[in-house]
Design an enzyme around this catalytic site. Structure first.
Site, PDB file in Angstrom:
ATOM      1  CG  ASP A  70      -5.031 -10.064  17.761  1.00 20.61           C
ATOM      2  OD1 ASP A  70      -4.862  -9.743  18.963  1.00 20.61           O
ATOM      3  OD2 ASP A  70      -4.299  -9.888  16.924  1.00 20.61           O
ATOM      4  CD  GLU A  96     -32.103   5.620   0.330  1.00 20.54           C
ATOM      5  OE1 GLU A  96     -31.652   4.569  -0.282  1.00 20.54           O
ATOM      6  OE2 GLU A  96     -31.455   6.747   0.227  1.00 20.54           O
ATOM      7  CE  LYS A 148     -11.319   2.225  10.742  1.00 26.73           C
ATOM      8  NZ  LYS A 148     -12.184   2.697   9.540  1.00 26.73           N
ATOM      9  N   GLY A 206      -9.248  -3.743   7.775  1.00 25.70           N
ATOM     10  CA  GLY A 206     -10.412  -4.616   8.063  1.00 25.70           C
ATOM     11  C   GLY A 206     -10.124  -5.569   9.383  1.00 25.70           C
ATOM     12  CG  ASP A 212     -10.968  -2.727   5.158  1.00 23.16           C
ATOM     13  OD1 ASP A 212     -11.686  -2.089   5.747  1.00 23.16           O
ATOM     14  OD2 ASP A 212     -10.051  -2.570   4.614  1.00 23.16           O
ATOM     15  NE  ARG A 215      -4.482   1.395   1.786  1.00 22.76           N
ATOM     16  CZ  ARG A 215      -4.912   2.110   2.371  1.00 22.76           C
ATOM     17  NH1 ARG A 215      -4.814   2.528   3.808  1.00 22.76           N
ATOM     18  NH2 ARG A 215      -6.680   2.629   2.092  1.00 22.76           N
ATOM     19  CG  ASN A 227      -4.367  -0.002   6.248  1.00 21.34           C
ATOM     20  OD1 ASN A 227      -5.215  -0.918   6.169  1.00 21.34           O
ATOM     21  ND2 ASN A 227      -4.770   1.301   6.688  1.00 21.34           N
TER      22      ASN A 227
HETATM   23  C1  GLA Z   1      -8.433   0.225   6.207  1.00 17.77           C
HETATM   24  C2  GLA Z   1      -9.442   0.459   7.060  1.00 17.77           C
HETATM   25  C3  GLA Z   1     -10.697   1.291   6.403  1.00 17.77           C
HETATM   26  C4  GLA Z   1     -10.279   2.546   6.308  1.00 17.77           C
HETATM   27  C5  GLA Z   1      -8.950   2.603   5.449  1.00 17.77           C
HETATM   28  C6  GLA Z   1      -8.472   3.881   5.207  1.00 17.77           C
HETATM   29  O1  GLA Z   1      -8.682  -0.210   4.874  1.00 17.77           O
HETATM   30  O2  GLA Z   1      -9.929  -0.887   7.444  1.00 17.77           O
HETATM   31  O3  GLA Z   1     -11.640   0.951   7.191  1.00 17.77           O
HETATM   32  O4  GLA Z   1     -10.072   3.227   7.322  1.00 17.77           O
HETATM   33  O5  GLA Z   1      -8.017   1.714   5.822  1.00 17.77           O
HETATM   34  O6  GLA Z   1      -7.067   4.007   4.492  1.00 17.77           O
END
Ligand code: GLA
Length: 735
Positions: A537, A617, A479, A532, A551, A446, A483
């Site tokens: 764990d 919606e 969060k 994701g 994700d 990435r 990645n």
């Molecule tokens: C990961 C996370 C996503 C998002 C992207 C942002 O893939 O799992 O939810 O936050 O990074 O780059």
């Protein structure tokens, strides 16, 4: 009932929980032998289980003299070492300075202590009162080298789990290299068993696979520096006939987020051995005289009533003794996350627009995802530069956050502290702060590199940057993402013979950073994430009460992902959101209700552009939030049942929650296909009180628990593919 007992006559240790028993014995020549793990047998000692035979080509310890029947090669044991005549998979391997690897571990002493042992710097189960658990420490020693191995057992009677860890100390005069140090070893007598494990990939984590344990070695592992999307550090071992509610089974979970290996071997005598611990690949820890190494923890449990009871034991143990966050059984604010709504393309107006629309439908928390910092307009730059990008967020972050707070909403933010982009100010300043092998081009993923967080100065610098952001505006949720897998394993801060320590030190570094964060902000809601569900764990649960599950937000794929995850991890730990349709990962379209029913068996939130929702919606979305708040306590505290399974003959994935006092029941699910002229499927609930009467809240229909469990109720006939259902039953006195 005493949780831990030692009988000095028979030299038997007995560990007892409410429904299980674990036994071992100090056998001839001070060998620590494993006797039994299974149903509680009261005061019995099952020493008769060990039958010794002369087995050709299985050698004998020197002390056994002519007794060719005593061989470590077939004896069930607690913790075995390489180089000692046991040729099966083993717990520990060391290399002495003379190049030999022999370790003859003999019982030396033991201690029974109140409460639970702790593992400094590592996640592990804890007690809130000393009486919740008891500890057994057994010291084994290799006399010639002075190496000592302390086996730690933590017994939690109420939730039927036993934890294990091992501390290795070099009391010899010369240094040793620790090549392998498993956290748990478990021997099973001859019987035909299956292995259930959770494999997967990015966007399709924790798929369930069941296969027979056959001769030779089977291995589940991660060498990615994270527990991984590809295998989860948890397995179940069960009899061939075991089902959800019938039969014998064991569960073993590793409380660690880095490399792991779980091996299972069926040996020459049809016995099974399992080991679980840090993966020995690229692992070598130097222990100078007087130094120790402590393994991470593993947790084990047994059930005689099928797989669902294993899940109940783990769910209760993790909710009560692993997740430290006060959010564990508290309402989690319903959130909206801007990732799938905007990806990297946003400004403060767009974000505020989403937040405002969210507030109108009852959403409580706005989460700003990736792209708010440095020069982060795509995924190949900016990581490491933890200051706001004012080209996107004009006026700065505190002003935007203030506006969101003024709406009466909480604010959350995305970070990825373990990483660095080559295109970042941080990299330009400290190019040596990443993991990189000198003289080689690094492997990118990435477009990013791993920061070398085994180094304290690196961790402290990054956390300081992040703290400045969090301090500048009141942030209620973080969060924490990661990645890419760990690669280019080489730390500039360690000498050549310590490079085998980098991966574990890196993991300890991550834990230290998370500890710093939650210590500084005790009320923060932390959600961890790894592209994701790549680091879903038990280790992570010590720091964060919820983990982004995948994700892949497609409701139908999520049925499989969340099903696999539910075997081990509490439902309230699964990050799950309603996203837009056609779904961004699969292109599938499902009804909003279906997406919501699946996301409600998780933390529940929205991840779509609310400004683009129609009035109708929005109304549905708003009602769903009200619905979620009503059922959330059941999801957080109830017992979970997998009623049908993805891929079985039922054409539906159904699950339920039953409150601990069995007065409330929530049944959820999705019927997959609308078939013309379909067969009728009867839904058999489980875990109810057969005598109690239950009223279905929508129709007012009354059933006994016995009827709901044994006679069943017909599954509704869907009007289209992927239709969801959600029933609630409450105990009633009505006739
Ligand atoms: C990961 C996370 C996503 C998002 C992207 C942002 O893939 O799992 O939810 O936050 O990074 O780059």
């Amino acid at each position: 009932m005493e949780p831990i007992k030692f009988n000095p006559q028979s030299r038997v240790f007995t560990l007892r929980t409410c429904s299980t028993m674990y036994q071992m014995q100090i056998e001839r020549y001070d060998t620590l032998v494993h006797l039994y793990y299974g149903a509680d047998l009261g005061d019995t000692e099952v020493v008769h289980r060990i039958v010794n035979l002369d087995r050709g080509f299985s050698g004998n310890p020197y002390e056994a003299e002519d007794d060719r029947r005593f061989s470590l090669d077939v004896l069930p044991q607690e913790y075995t070492a390489e180089g000692n005549g046991d040729y099966r998979i083993q717990g520990i391997e060391i290399r002495h300075t003379d190049g030999s690897n022999c370790l003859q571990l003999k019982y030396c002493s033991h201690q029974i202590l109140p409460g639970k042992y702790r593992l400094p710097g590592l996640p592990s189960l804890f007690t809130t009162q000393e009486s919740d658990a008891a500890t057994l420490e057994i010291l084994l020693k290799d006399e010639p080298s002075g190496v000592e191995v302390k086996l730690l057992y933590g017994v939690f009677p109420q939730c039927d789990v036993i934890t294990r860890a091992v501390e290795i100390t070099n009391h010899g005069t010369s240094r040793i290299a620790l090549k392998k140090a498993m956290s748990l070893e478990l021997d099973f007598p001859k019987r035909s068993m299956d292995l259930i494990h959770f494999y997967g990939r990015h966007n399709m984590e924790r798929q369930t696979e069941r296969r027979p344990i056959t001769h030779g070695i089977q291995s589940i592992e991660s060498k990615r520096g994270m527990s991984s999307h590809h295998h989860n550090p948890a397995v179940l071992i069960c009899d061939r006939r075991t089902t959800e509610d019938y039969g014998d089974c064991y569960g073993i979970v590793f409380v660690y987020s880095g490399n792991f290996e779980c091996q299972v071997e069926l040996d020459q005598a049809e016995q099974t051995r399992l080991v679980m611990g840090i993966h020995p690949s690229n692992f070598s820890f130097r222990l100078n005289s007087g130094e120790s190494f402590t393994t991470p923890e593993a947790v084990m449990t047994w059930s005689g009533k099928g797989l669902e009871q294993i899940s109940h034991h783990f769910h209760d143990a993790f909710r009560n003794h692993l997740i430290r966050s006060s959010y564990v059984n508290r309402h989690r604010p319903v959130l909206v996350n801007n990732w799938e709504a905007t990806y990297f393309q946003f400004d403060e107006k767009k974000l505020y627009g989403i937040a405002k629309a969210a507030k109108e439908i009852g959403i409580e928390l706005f989460v700003l995802d990736d792209g708010w910092f440095g020069k982060r307009d795509d995924d190949i730059s900016g990581l490491g530069d933890w200051y706001v990008n004012e080209k996107k967020i004009h006026g700065g972050l505190p002003a935007l956050v203030q506006k969101i707070h003024d709406l009466g909403m909480k604010f959350g933010i995305w970070i990825e502290p373990e990483m660095i982009s080559e295109d970042s100010d941080l990299y330009r300043l400290h190019p040596d702060w990443c993991l990189k092998v000198p003289g080689r081009n690094p492997m990118t993923s990435r477009g990013q590199l791993n920061l070398d967080v085994s180094r304290k100065e690196v961790r402290d610098y990054v956390m300081e940057q992040i703290f400045q952001v969090l301090d500048s505006c009141h942030v209620e949720y973080v969060k924490w993402d990661v990645n890419r897998a760990v690669g280019n394993v080489f730390s500039q801060s360690l000498p050549e013979d310590r490079q085998g320590e980098v991966l574990h030190r890196h993991m300890l570094g991550v834990y230290d950073m998370m500890e710093q964060l939650i210590t500084r902000y005790p009320d923060l809601l932390l959600e961890t994430c790894a592209g994701g569900g790549g680091r879903f764990d038990a280790g992570m649960l010590y720091y964060s009460p919820q983990i982004w599950c995948s994700d892949n937000t497609d409701a139908i794929d999520r049925l499989e992902i969340q099903y696999g995850t539910s075997f081990i991890y509490p439902i309230s730990t699964m990050g799950a959101h309603v996203s837009v349709c056609p779904n961004h990962q699969t292109g599938r379209t499902t009804a909003m209700n279906t997406r919501a029913v699946v996301a409600m068996s998780g933390t529940f939130g929205y991840e779509l552009d609310l400004e683009h929702m129609t009035k109708e919606e929005k109304e549905i979305a708003s009602n769903l939030i009200t619905q979620f708040k009503e059922i959330e306590p059941m999801i957080q505290n109830g017992d979970y049942y997998r009623i049908t399974a993805p891929g079985d003959e039922n054409n539906a994935v159904i699950w339920s929650f039953v409150s601990k006092d069995k007065t409330n029941v929530l049944v959820c699910g999705v019927v997959l296909r609308k078939y013309p002229n379909p067969p009728i499927t009867l839904l058999h609930l489980r875990g109810l009180d057969p005598q109690k009467k239950y009223k279905e809240t929508l129709t007012g229909q009354i059933y006994t628990g016995a009827v709901l469990m044994y006679a069943g109720i017909p599954l509704p006939l869907p009007s289209m593919d992927y239709e969801s259902l959600q029933y609630r039953f409450e105990e009633t006195d009505e006739i």
